[in-house]
Structure formats: structure tokens, C-alpha cells
Design an enzyme around this catalytic site. Structure first.
Site, short mmCIF file in Angstrom:
data_model
loop_
_atom_site.label_atom_id
_atom_site.label_comp_id
_atom_site.label_asym_id
_atom_site.label_seq_id
_atom_site.Cartn_x
_atom_site.Cartn_y
_atom_site.Cartn_z
N CYS B 85 32.67 50.40 12.66
CA CYS B 85 33.60 51.11 13.55
C CYS B 85 32.85 52.16 14.38
O CYS B 85 32.05 51.80 15.22
CB CYS B 85 34.75 51.71 12.74
N HIS B 190 36.83 46.61 10.26
CA HIS B 190 36.52 47.20 8.95
C HIS B 190 36.40 46.11 7.89
O HIS B 190 37.41 45.70 7.34
CB HIS B 190 37.62 48.19 8.55
N GLU B 192 35.45 46.43 4.96
CA GLU B 192 35.88 46.96 3.67
C GLU B 192 37.39 47.01 3.52
O GLU B 192 37.92 47.33 2.46
CB GLU B 192 35.25 48.36 3.46
#
Lengths: 283, 208
Positions: B85, B190, B192
Site C-alpha cells: 500500500c 493488502h 495480509e
């Protein structure tokens, strides 16, 4: 639209337990929220929504501990609401590991909080939750304190205001459909679609998969949020009833009492498969 | 998950909650740690530069913590580096967020606002969107198109098209959603927060 339509399990939490009722009342204890959240994550949920349903009644918040446990095993966004009254409360929830927070009662009491929160944490972090109660004359009013108190504010006016305050998304629950399995309040979803541009998540009333198609076909909703259908599916198909150790609260569903018949038990996996078959763009 | 004896430093520049990325790396079995100490960059195997927030604020913090040159040195050492990001955007030469700000300049190109003139483009771009892997990288992953989770208002434009790892379409814009250059992998989305696909992507980059 190239963004995927999202399926978001909503987990209502009372102290440390996942609960579910009808019309936000008559809560039954269903188990540990983090166990359900992990199951939904593995089944392909796009996001998890935690709502502390008694926080605004008693002004307490046991959520932080649950959040910390939950995010160890789920790798999708987590939105958390319930009893949030200040920027400080928001910061605490985010620091525990939530990605977004949802505000209802406090936003109605003090709309400036939404504006300040957006400024400090970014619009993508702030969700405003709206409990819409249908009145005898057909109007919808915004309720607070988990459907117990009528603010007398018109729901559409309130959504317009929330949009102006800069919230990133709204989460709408139709109080009189919640937990009933009667289907979504399409009239409400339609009027929101016609009058505002802010993305919204719709919740309350889903009893079968076709209800979701009905909602998508008749509104421009960005996500659907489900609880009873998913929770009862997990409870009836997993071994969870045998392995938990919860004794407090109304545990009749956990102890083996028959689950409500008017709600089809469906997993996220089968729901997403069904939506894709119906040409709905989902992940 | 099986333990992997590789240290990954998650660079903390005091702007974000770093739990998500830490939990994901822990879950995958790496020895992940969070730090702002430039000296530790010399002792770690891999680095993740995460982040949500504004570009100028992020760069300001990196300068304040004396991390700019140590990060550049780490990257030129050839060890694996992942940017996520804002950590992806800051690799570029400059951003036009609140006036011009210089980035780390490791990747040639600029960061611009998602076209705000178009009436129907909702900003920020939040939600699950598809990434489409570019031809020259197709052999590196087991899928061609998959959904990942995005939250951003700015996007990066690399000068060298061969560094584009994936593209993503949002309304009328098709933008670079990740890049790969030697030991660098960086993405706008993202991983994650992108479920199993995201974890797999992290694992396929850092390896065992």
C-alpha cells in the site's frame, strides 16, 4: 462496477459470547465469536462484522480481548461496532486490531463525532450503522441501543447527513426483519438506492439464498450481511455443540434445542457458489 | 504452520497498526518482528514496508526516523523486500498527494490521485477487486486472476512497463496494482487482508 459484491457475516456479541435473537431481542447464546469468525474466514467471507449488542446499554466494552484473539487467525478485514462514543474509543478498537469501526447511537447523539473520526482515521475506516424501524405509516426511523430506542429521525434524512459527514460506508439493519427469515425489506433498500450514493451493506431478514438475489436485483447494495443463516448452519453441522463449555445465558440452541425452521441453514461457500451461478460478481 | 527460520523486519514508521501483517507472517511461520531501528535492517533476512496513510506523512516519518538511506541500502543489497500500500507507493520517485513529495525513488515513476474528475469514480477504492497477472510473471504464481483487498485513493504509474506484475481495473481506470523488480515485490492491495490468496502470494515471494 468492477468491485466484488461482498458477503459479510455479522456476529452479535454479548460479553464474550456470540448471540442471536429475533428483532434484536430474545438473545440465544451460540458460542465463542472467534470460533465462528475463523470458520467464516476459511469458508470465504469477504469481511467480518462484530457488533457488541449490549455495549451501548451498559456502557461497557469487552470487545478488545475478543478482537485480539480473532485477528490471529483471520486475514480479511474486521469491522467492529457497539458502544463507541469517542475518538479515544475508536483508537482503542483499531489498536486492538480492527480495520474499521462502526458507530450508531453515538453518531445520532453527536453527529460531529463522525466528521471528526473521518478526519482523523480516514473515511474508509468509518462505518455508520443504522437500525431502521418501520413505522405504521410506512416511514422508517433510525433506532439506537440495539433497536430499543426511537430517535425519531427519518432514516433517509439521516443517511444523507451521514454521507455529508464523510462516512465511508453505512450498515443498515431493518429491525423488524432481523432474525425472522422473512426476506429483506426491499422497499427500504430501494429507497436508499434511489436517494443516496454512499455504499451500503444491508442486513436483516435473510431466510434463504434467493432473498439475496431479490435484494441485489432491486437495489445497488454493495454487500449483504448475514447472521442467522450462517450461524445456525455452523451450529448444526459442526461438532461445536459438543466441544464448547459455555453455561451462562440462554444456551438452549447450544444444548440441542431445534433451530428456527423458517431460516435455511447455508454456508458461505454454498451461498457464494449460488451467487456466482446467478451472475453476481463475487470473490 | 511449519516454522521458517527467516527473520522478517516489519518497518514501523509510527503511522499504522502493524498487527495484521505481523499476524499473517507469524501464521505463515516466519520470525517476524516490528521495529524502527535502522541498524536492525542490517541483521534481518527480509523486510516488509507496510502502511496506510498519506505519502507526505509517510516520507516525513521515514526521514525523521533516519530510515531513508538504510532502506535504500537494504534494497540494493539484493535481499527480499516487500512494500504494501503506502509502502508500495513510497518506492516511487514522487507523489502529487498534497503537493509534490519525493519518494524513495527505487522504482522509476510517479504516484497520482485516482482520476477524481470522473463523476462516477468512487474514491477511495475500497473492497475486493481482481488483479490480473502480466504475461512475463505468469509462471511465478498459480493463478491468472484473483480477488484482493484494496483501500486507497492514489495509484502508481511505473515508467518501465516490464516491472508491472499485475493490473487492476476500477471503473474506467486500469492501473498497476503490483510491481516486481529483482528482489522487490510491492503491491497496492493488502495481501495480509486478502484471505488465502493473499497469504499464498506472501509465501510465494518470501519462500521457505
Amino acid at each position: 462496477m468492477s468491485l466484488a459484491f461482498r458477503v459479510i457475516p455479522r456476529l452479535e456479541i454479548k460479553s464474550f459470547n456470540l448471540v442471536k435473537g429475533v428483532n434484536l431481542e430474545g438473545l440465544r447464546v451460540l458460542g465463542a465469536p472467534e470460533v465462528y469468525a475463523e470458520h467464516y474466514y476459511k469458508e470465504g467471507a469477504d469481511e467480518i462484522f462484530y457488533q457488541d449488542v449490549v455495549a451501548s446499554l451498559y456502557g461497557r466494552n469487552s470487545l478488545n480481548e475478543i478482537i485480539k484473539k480473532t485477528i490471529k487467525n483471520i486475514f480479511i478485514p474486521l469491522t467492529v461496532g457497539g458502544g463507541i462514543k469517542s475518538l479515544n474509543d475508536i483508537e482503542k478498537i483499531l489498536k486492538s486490531g480492527a480495520d474499521r469501526v462502526s458507530i450508531n447511537s453515538a453518531a445520532i447523539k453527536n453527529p460531529k463525532l463522525v466528521k471528526e473520526a473521518v478526519k482523523k482515521f480516514g473515511s474508509s475506516t468509518i462505518v455508520v450503522s443504522i437500525e431502521a424501524g418501520k413505522q405504521l405509516n410506512g416511514d422508517y426511523k433510525a433506532f439506537t441501543h440495539n433497536g430499543r430506542e426511537n430517535s425519531n429521525i427519518n432514516v433517509i434524512d439521516w443517511i444523507k447527513k451521514v454521507e455529508d459527514l464523510g462516512a465511508g460506508e453505512i450498515f443498515v439493519t431493518s429491525v423488524d426483519r432481523d432474525g425472522t427469515g422473512r426476506g429483506f425489506d426491499i422497499q427500504l433498500a430501494k429507497s436508499i438506492s434511489q436517494k443516496v450514493r454512499i455504499p451500503f451493506i444491508f442486513h436483516g431478514g435473510a431466510g434463504k439464498m434467493e432473498d439475496i438475489i431479490d435484494l441485489v436485483d432491486n437495489s445497488n447494495v454493495s454487500a449483504v450481511s448475514l447472521s442467522s443463516m450462517l450461524h445456525y448452519d455452523f451450529l448444526s453441522k459442526s461438532n461445536y455443540r459438543k466441544s464448547h463449555s459455555i453455561k451462562t445465558g440462554n444456551v438452549e440452541y447450544l444444548s440441542g434445542k431445534k433451530l428456527p425452521k423458517n431460516i435455511n441453514q447455508k454456508s458461505i461457500l454454498s451461498i457464494k457458489k449460488f451467487l456466482k451461478k446467478k451472475q453476481i460478481n463475487c470473490s | 504452520m511449519k516454522k521458517i527460520k527467516k527473520k522478517i523486519m516489519i518497518v514501523d514508521y509510527k503511522l499504522n497498526n502493524l498487527f495484521s501483517i505481523k499476524n499473517a507472517l507469524d501464521f505463515l511461520g516466519y520470525e517476524a518482528f516490528i521495529s524502527s531501528d535502522p541498524d536492525l535492517l542490517k541483521k534481518t533476512d527480509f523486510v516488509v514496508l507496510p502502511g496506510i496513510g498519506s505519502f507526505p506523512e509517510g516520507m516525513k516519518k521515514l526521514h525523521k526516523l533516519d530510515l531513508v538511506n538504510p532502506l535504500k541500502n537494504f534494497i540494493s543489497s539484493g535481499k527480499k523486500f516487500m512494500g504494501i500500500c503506502l509502502g508500495f507507493q513510497m518506492l516511487f520517485q514522487e507523489s502529487s498527494e498534497f503537493g509534490k513529495t519525493k519518494g524513495l525513488g527505487v522504482i522509476k515513476g510517479k504516484v497520482k490521485k485516482l482520476n477524481g474528475n470522473k463523476k462516477f469514480l468512487r474514491i477511495p477504492h475500497i473492497g475486493w477487486n481482481k488483479i490480473e497477472i502480466m504475461n512475463n510473471f505468469k509462471r511465478e504464481v498459480s493463478f491468472q486472476k484473483k480477488y484482493f483487498y484494496f483501500v486507497h485513493s492514489f495509484y502508481a504509474i511505473p515508467n518501465n512497463k516490464n516491472e508491472i506484475f499485475s493490473l487492476t481495473k476500477y471503473e474506467n481506470i486500469k492501473f498497476c496494482s503490483s510491481i516486481k523488480k529483482n528482489n522487490i515485490f510491492a503491491c497496492q492491495f493488502h495481501p495480509e487482508k486478502s484471505g488465502a490468496a493473499g497469504l499464498k502470494l506472501i509465501k510465494s515471494f518470501f519462500g521457505n
